[in-house]
Design an enzyme around this catalytic site. Structure first.
Site, PDB file in Angstrom:
ATOM      1  N   HIS A   3     -11.172 -19.242 -62.513  1.00 39.50           N
ATOM      2  CA  HIS A   3     -12.178 -20.311 -62.498  1.00 39.50           C
ATOM      3  C   HIS A   3     -12.641 -20.706 -61.101  1.00 39.50           C
ATOM      4  O   HIS A   3     -13.834 -20.639 -60.809  1.00 39.50           O
ATOM      5  CB  HIS A   3     -11.616 -21.546 -63.211  1.00 39.50           C
ATOM      6  CG  HIS A   3     -12.403 -22.796 -63.011  1.00 39.50           C
ATOM      7  ND1 HIS A   3     -13.610 -23.013 -63.643  1.00 39.50           N
ATOM      8  CD2 HIS A   3     -12.179 -23.893 -62.248  1.00 39.50           C
ATOM      9  CE1 HIS A   3     -14.085 -24.199 -63.278  1.00 39.50           C
ATOM     10  NE2 HIS A   3     -13.239 -24.746 -62.424  1.00 39.50           N
ATOM     11  N   LEU A  52     -19.723 -33.225 -64.666  1.00 37.55           N
ATOM     12  CA  LEU A  52     -19.913 -32.503 -65.926  1.00 37.55           C
ATOM     13  C   LEU A  52     -20.589 -33.344 -67.001  1.00 37.55           C
ATOM     14  O   LEU A  52     -20.420 -34.556 -67.068  1.00 37.55           O
ATOM     15  CB  LEU A  52     -18.568 -31.938 -66.371  1.00 37.55           C
ATOM     16  CG  LEU A  52     -18.083 -30.878 -65.353  1.00 37.55           C
ATOM     17  CD1 LEU A  52     -16.590 -30.654 -65.435  1.00 37.55           C
ATOM     18  CD2 LEU A  52     -18.840 -29.571 -65.513  1.00 37.55           C
ATOM     19  N   GLU A  85     -25.583 -45.925 -72.872  1.00 37.17           N
ATOM     20  CA  GLU A  85     -26.107 -46.265 -71.546  1.00 37.17           C
ATOM     21  C   GLU A  85     -26.030 -45.079 -70.582  1.00 37.17           C
ATOM     22  O   GLU A  85     -26.947 -44.871 -69.775  1.00 37.17           O
ATOM     23  CB  GLU A  85     -25.328 -47.448 -70.951  1.00 37.17           C
ATOM     24  CG  GLU A  85     -25.433 -48.737 -71.751  1.00 37.17           C
ATOM     25  CD  GLU A  85     -24.456 -48.812 -72.916  1.00 37.17           C
ATOM     26  OE1 GLU A  85     -23.646 -47.874 -73.102  1.00 37.17           O
ATOM     27  OE2 GLU A  85     -24.508 -49.808 -73.665  1.00 37.17           O
ATOM     28  N   PHE A 103     -23.445 -53.077 -68.196  1.00 33.63           N
ATOM     29  CA  PHE A 103     -23.327 -51.757 -68.809  1.00 33.63           C
ATOM     30  C   PHE A 103     -23.956 -50.659 -67.970  1.00 33.63           C
ATOM     31  O   PHE A 103     -23.892 -49.486 -68.324  1.00 33.63           O
ATOM     32  CB  PHE A 103     -23.764 -51.820 -70.265  1.00 33.63           C
ATOM     33  CG  PHE A 103     -22.912 -52.822 -70.979  1.00 33.63           C
ATOM     34  CD1 PHE A 103     -21.535 -52.724 -70.911  1.00 33.63           C
ATOM     35  CD2 PHE A 103     -23.445 -53.917 -71.619  1.00 33.63           C
ATOM     36  CE1 PHE A 103     -20.705 -53.688 -71.481  1.00 33.63           C
ATOM     37  CE2 PHE A 103     -22.629 -54.883 -72.198  1.00 33.63           C
ATOM     38  CZ  PHE A 103     -21.255 -54.760 -72.131  1.00 33.63           C
ATOM     39  N   SER A 109     -33.258 -58.321 -76.310  1.00 38.76           N
ATOM     40  CA  SER A 109     -32.697 -59.030 -75.154  1.00 38.76           C
ATOM     41  C   SER A 109     -33.379 -58.691 -73.839  1.00 38.76           C
ATOM     42  O   SER A 109     -33.402 -59.505 -72.932  1.00 38.76           O
ATOM     43  CB  SER A 109     -31.206 -58.702 -75.009  1.00 38.76           C
ATOM     44  OG  SER A 109     -30.510 -59.017 -76.187  1.00 38.76           O
ATOM     45  N   GLY A 142     -23.137 -30.737 -61.425  1.00 43.42           N
ATOM     46  CA  GLY A 142     -21.776 -30.680 -60.884  1.00 43.42           C
ATOM     47  C   GLY A 142     -20.903 -31.649 -61.669  1.00 43.42           C
ATOM     48  O   GLY A 142     -19.951 -31.238 -62.320  1.00 43.42           O
ATOM     49  N   HIS A 177     -18.537 -59.051 -70.029  1.00 40.91           N
ATOM     50  CA  HIS A 177     -19.986 -58.903 -69.905  1.00 40.91           C
ATOM     51  C   HIS A 177     -20.519 -59.501 -68.604  1.00 40.91           C
ATOM     52  O   HIS A 177     -21.726 -59.493 -68.384  1.00 40.91           O
ATOM     53  CB  HIS A 177     -20.690 -59.576 -71.087  1.00 40.91           C
ATOM     54  CG  HIS A 177     -20.601 -58.807 -72.374  1.00 40.91           C
ATOM     55  ND1 HIS A 177     -19.409 -58.354 -72.895  1.00 40.91           N
ATOM     56  CD2 HIS A 177     -21.571 -58.404 -73.259  1.00 40.91           C
ATOM     57  CE1 HIS A 177     -19.642 -57.716 -74.041  1.00 40.91           C
ATOM     58  NE2 HIS A 177     -20.937 -57.730 -74.272  1.00 40.91           N
ATOM     59  N   ARG A 193     -35.224 -61.951 -66.824  1.00 38.98           N
ATOM     60  CA  ARG A 193     -35.439 -60.820 -67.746  1.00 38.98           C
ATOM     61  C   ARG A 193     -36.805 -60.952 -68.412  1.00 38.98           C
ATOM     62  O   ARG A 193     -37.490 -59.962 -68.672  1.00 38.98           O
ATOM     63  CB  ARG A 193     -34.325 -60.718 -68.777  1.00 38.98           C
ATOM     64  CG  ARG A 193     -34.169 -61.953 -69.650  1.00 38.98           C
ATOM     65  CD  ARG A 193     -33.054 -61.785 -70.683  1.00 38.98           C
ATOM     66  NE  ARG A 193     -32.671 -63.062 -71.258  1.00 38.98           N
ATOM     67  CZ  ARG A 193     -32.369 -63.259 -72.542  1.00 38.98           C
ATOM     68  NH1 ARG A 193     -32.403 -62.261 -73.393  1.00 38.98           N
ATOM     69  NH2 ARG A 193     -32.020 -64.445 -72.975  1.00 38.98           N
ATOM     70  N   HIS A 234     -16.353 -20.590 -57.103  1.00 36.31           N
ATOM     71  CA  HIS A 234     -16.108 -20.414 -58.532  1.00 36.31           C
ATOM     72  C   HIS A 234     -16.701 -19.090 -59.012  1.00 36.31           C
ATOM     73  O   HIS A 234     -17.890 -19.025 -59.327  1.00 36.31           O
ATOM     74  CB  HIS A 234     -16.729 -21.572 -59.309  1.00 36.31           C
ATOM     75  CG  HIS A 234     -16.043 -22.888 -59.074  1.00 36.31           C
ATOM     76  ND1 HIS A 234     -16.322 -23.702 -58.007  1.00 36.31           N
ATOM     77  CD2 HIS A 234     -15.079 -23.530 -59.791  1.00 36.31           C
ATOM     78  CE1 HIS A 234     -15.564 -24.800 -58.069  1.00 36.31           C
ATOM     79  NE2 HIS A 234     -14.802 -24.719 -59.126  1.00 36.31           N
TER      80      HIS A 234
END
Lengths: 709, 709
Positions: free
Chosen positions: A287, A142, A445, A473, A408, A140, A509, A381, A50
């Site tokens: 580019h 993006l 997240e 998530f 949570s 790398g 979920h 948890r 590049h």
């Protein structure tokens, strides 16, 4: 849509710009010409890479490294150095070539020439990699670099607020981040930008290489927003530089103003020309490919170099960059002296800071983990909270955050202070300051994981970032988690609600396939503990894993606490949970589904079939054990091995002959009912295994196939 | 930071607001009170769920469904209906309850009461699910709905530009999308917002339920940007409604103005109070839990209902919503009449449109796929172009896009027209219009996948969206890909650069673990063809899979074209590629690594070991075959089965005894060298297999363990 020249919200910035002399300007001309020819040569050398971005950004590099940044090539690991992050990582030759010119010893001209070569020992991979000197983070993919830079700037803010004292400005570095069009389009970049504005990270500068070209042509084909207005709305200062390709003076002024910004991060919109000087200047063709011999010759001529010669860097160019090598090294020495006097004046803080600079935890950290836990059913948890909260409370290295799931994920502790701009109190009544170690990432997240990488990468071990969200998530966060694992960063992810036991929230979920990703991801420990004891073991492993990232995967629902579970065995990945002589069946219990393995074993027993149980919290750790250990745990030859886990079975075939697993997405039902609906029930499992044992009796070939029961 | 009342760039909007009478206002009061009490009751019923948002948004629902939207409960699948998307899917009771009140027949009061119940037959899962009547897309993972809405609005724009003719405004529906704070923080939402502004989707309205509360408390803990200014900078009209909780009139006016917006999408910033009427109104506690019996009684009293009674909906409320059921159904009939006359006036277009409304492809589509391919080595990304381009060119259902990798993914075709706002030509010289079927998504992989879901969900089969990017960046897109698979949407993802053969770009661009995710993902076909012939087979499978999503995974580098490959066998997932009697070894060749399996087989042969080869493009398709077929292909009992693939081996253990695979991240080297570096070489593989055969001779137990050679 070319934005007009603007200087948005800039009046609070006190400019301390350099006054560059005429000599400097002549130097710049030579330096820029040399640099651009060098880039063209390097990409032509192995006919790939590049070139365009690096050529366009040359003047920005001069302004950064010659006039602005605080660093010393002789001390690349200096704790208080400015950090530079190349979010548009494909332009890596920009950074490699500057490292060479600046006098970083490892980056010889011969090394530069290994770019895109078949040499496995190159320091010049196709994107910057953190393991090489002078590279702060691997980039790398993006947008990642912007989030990493936010993490770096937070680290500085936090450490400064924690350790600096009047007269001892020990930590005061700036984070400089280059970005192209792409990183500003990527969601992770946008999330991180919102947070940087919110946190008022005035030690962060984002420099936009605005060449308005992407792979598809003009950036306008997919983006016509008003980026300056958008950044301003996101809480950033905005400075625009019209001739970013050549105007070293204006860029230097902008950088100085940004560094001295009093209360916001700064966005410098630098208009440049991609591939400047080449036949395809300003075009997408500049580019990602070599220019071709013909055009390289033209570039040489245009810039006053011999068309036939290659890799010619005049001594004057080296002198220009290296003449202050000595004074840069002296600055580091002076900082060391300052640190010494600080440690004398503030001995306790000083000891702590020195320990953290070395990347060490307080020696007593293992004692902070509870020795025992309540025996009543506990959601894992909550167990994670029981383990993590005392660590977070007492060990300053911990910076714990959540993507808006504080109620949570159980990661906050009594007396925790939020990481916030202290000015927020008067603006909207939100408490916190930069010494705070609890981070509200918002519903972001992906940025959370990538910012955590920046916190960890600031200096190995100085900060141990802990992130938290629902396991599902971590699919949003996956590119960030991957970059942490790839860079061998110690980041700990606490993932909750990790199976169909999550219940009513339904299939969107309920992670089914996600563990398959993380179990296959190199250098990442995906640990699924079955109770509090194993959570303690998982956290111990995570904290001892200084060169990898860990996900500790926990349940929403209450889990029985098993007398057989053992924190010390988690490190082996799997261990014998309940041994049984002459067993016909080995049940693998995993995480929150261990209870079903236990029930099934008991039901099999009632039906005259002896079943042993193994607990299997982490496949990667198990793979690292000896063959003898693995065989002694699994006993595959003598027993039918059945894994019980409410995920897709993929990957368990390595250890088991059959699975009780998920073959579809989940379902919105209360957790217990969801389990029942999909056959997670001791009796049902036991029946299936009995039937399968019968089938095997009749047809031996069955054991050479993996069966989803 | 409460934004001031603003009406940004609103002067071009011609308001056609309803003038609501005093009677209406009295009705509204009763309707809102009833609705809020009903929500509190429903969440209390099974003591779980999300009440606060639904209660706060009640007035928005009235304005939407009573006064604004175009729909008919008797014709829920009407092609030209307005689409409503609940991006903040956790507030699903908002939608379910309105569906009930509006007269959607399936949504009885008893059905409403199944919310959070153990009933597997509920139409009221914890988040909206597309398979249920009245739900356009499944939402829950935040930000997805915004991107889906952008896809829906694009579908309308595109179909209108393609089929509408003077006097025949056949397709002119509006897409309405509700969002909370969260979706506006998520990267995927932000990416989609930029694109909607760029494309000037004036048929898209995003309604912000601005209650300024998230799980962590005040939204200000993680977000203090100026959202109105940010949306305006992104190319949106912005309207603010101060009392979004009660002011039906203002909301209705805003919606009308938004619907009639001349050239931009519109953002309506509606200030509301979460859990309004409850003891925790305006607090995060109102978000995700039942209020408790005590507070439910208080809510009843506050809103004029009997504290002891539950689920009381006065007839007057039903009347309010259902009085125009007949006229709504009539509108659908009138549209059908219009469509009939259109089909007479424009018979060819009409036939095509009717076919697309039925979700069908032109009957000749299989003939459009080339019957043969060049026999010279071809990169399978180029093969994908050879297969896809003629389909895209001739079949109007195809809308093909890329995340800014047009030069790399080979998905554009001669004469393709870009999907763009036609006004862009004068603004910045970019060509295209809304009839265009080539989409520049910019560097926004996640939004690309999620927008594609919206395109596909507009009406099954009407549009077949094709996305494209490097395979590695389908990790960014993964949450979108998952939602497509979960919703059984026919979306085709062309993933290129799919192994370490990608080369110099290095480990950040070399997918190692990603296939494990997609092979484990339910209802998703991950197909890795070994040459052009198999690419043709993969595309055929993808086009016949009307109820699942497909990833076709292709190489950057040239691949040999095999005489043994067979497009018709791809549908079986795996097939015998080269049979051999008395074989000792079965080699599984996959995708771009097939060539190494072939080389290894030939080297084994030279060493006196007979090796057969099977091609294995898709695990999920293979799983669907009979046990007999699977056994005949694999021959696991008689042969040592070795898979050759430059990915993590996870999951191959089901089919193979050993693997030639990746145990770490990749490396930046030219593709050929990267393969060699990691042992992908016929001779090296053959040596490893010979050594393993020897080891098995000595120790039979080895065959019951999976070995990474």
């Amino acid at each position: 849509m070319a934005p007009s020249v603007t200087l948005v919200d800039f009046d609070t910035v006190k400019s301390k710009s350099h006054n560059l002399s005429l000599v400097d300007h002549e130097d710049h001309d030579l330096v820029l010409r040399t640099f651009r020819v060098l880039i063209a040569d390097l990409v032509q050398h192995f006919n790939g890479g590049h070139p365009g971005g690096a050529m366009g950004m040359a003047a920005i590099g001069v302004a950064l490294w010659r006039y602005t940044m605080k660093y010393s090539p002789d001390h690349p690991e200096w704790f208080n150095r400015d950090r530079f992050i190349l979010s548009n990582g494909h332009t890596c030759l920009f950074q490699y070539s500057f490292l060479h010119l600046l006098g970083y010893k490892h980056m010889t001209l011969d090394q530069l020439k290994t770019y895109h070569s078949p040499s496995p020992d190159s320091f010049c991979p196709g994107h910057p990699e953190r393991e090489h000197t002078g590279i702060e983070v691997t980039t790398g993919p993006l947008g990642q670099g912007i989030a990493n830079a936010v993490g770096m700037a937070m680290a500085t803010k936090h450490l400064a607020a924690t350790y600096n004292r009047p007269g001892f400005d020990i930590i005061n570095n700036t984070t400089w981040c280059m970005t192209g069009d792409a990183c500003l389009q990527e969601g992770v970049g946008l999330e991180a930008i919102s947070l940087a504005g919110h946190w008022k990270l005035n030690n962060l500068v984002l420099i936009f290489d605005n060449n308005n070209v992407t792979c598809d042509g003009s950036a306008d084909v997919a983006n016509t927003e008003d980026i300056n207005a958008k950044m301003a709305a996101s809480g950033w200062n905005v400075i625009e530089v019209l001739d970013g390709s050549n105007d070293v003076q204006s860029i230097t002024n902008a950088l100085a103003a940004a560094r001295d910004s009093s209360e916001k991060p700064t966005f410098i919109n630098c208009h440049t020309v991609i591939g400047i000087g080449s036949a395809v200047a300003g075009d997408a063709k500049a580019h990602g490919a070599a220019f071709g011999e013909e055009d390289v010759k033209n570039i040489h001529q245009k810039f006053g170099f011999d068309p036939e010669e290659r890799f010619n860097v005049p001594d004057k160019v080296y002198d220009f960059f290296r003449k202050d090598l000595r004074s840069r090294a002296d600055s580091v020495d002076q900082w060391e002296v300052l640190l010494d006097s600080y440690c004398k004046a503030h001995s306790e803080l000083g000891d702590e800071l020195r320990q953290r600079i070395k990347g060490e935890l307080p020696s007593n950290w293992e004692n902070v983990i509870p020795k025992s836990f309540p025996t009543s059913p506990t959601a894992s948890r909550k167990s994670a909270g029981l383990v993590c909260n005392p660590l977070a409370k007492t060990i300053p290295n911990f910076m714990v955050g959540t993507a808006d799931l504080s109620p949570s994920v159980h990661m906050s502790w009594p007396g925790k202070v939020d990481f916030q701009s202290p000015t927020l109190k008067t603006v909207c009544g939100i408490n916190g300051n930069y010494s705070g170690r609890y981070i509200h990432y918002g519903i972001r997240e992906h940025a959370m994981a990538s910012i955590a990488n920046g916190l960890a990468a600031f200096n190995r071990g100085t900060i141990i970032p802990v992130t938290s969200s629902f396991f599902m998530f971590y699919l949003y966060a996956a590119p960030g988690v991957r970059m942490g694992a790839l860079q061998e960063l110690q980041v700990i992810h606490i993932a909750t609600h990790d199976s169909i036991g999550t219940g009513e929230d339904g299939p969107t979920h309920q992670p089914i396939e996600l563990a398959a990703l993380y179990r296959a991801m190199p250098n990442l420990l995906y640990i699924r503990p079955c109770d509090s004891e194993e959570v303690a073991g998982a956290m111990t492993v995570a904290l001892k894993s200084k060169h990898r990232s860990t996900i500790i995967s926990t349940s929403r629902q209450n889990l029985p606490q098993h007398v057989e579970s053992n924190r010390y065995s988690v490190r082996y990945g799997a261990y014998v949970f309940r041994e049984k002589e002459d067993a016909a069946v080995t049940l693998i219990g995993v995480g929150s589904e261990m209870c079903f393995a236990v029930e099934a074993a008991e039901d099999l027993e009632r039906n005259g079939v002896k079943a042993r149980i193994i607990s299997f919290p982490c496949q990667r750790l198990f793979e690292e054990q000896s063959r003898e250990y693995r065989r002694s745990v699994l006993r595959r030859v003598e027993t039918l091995v059945v894994v019980v886990e409410a995920y897709a079975a993929n990957g368990w075939e390595r250890y088991a002959d059959a699975s009780i697993s998920m073959k579809s997405f989940g379902k919105s039902l209360p957790g217990k009912d969801a389990y029942k609906y999909f056959g997670f029930d001791g009796k049902v499992i036991s029946c299936k295994i009995l039937a399968h044992l019968d089938a095997i009796e009749q047809q031996r070939a069955l054991k050479s196939e993996f069966i989803e029961l």
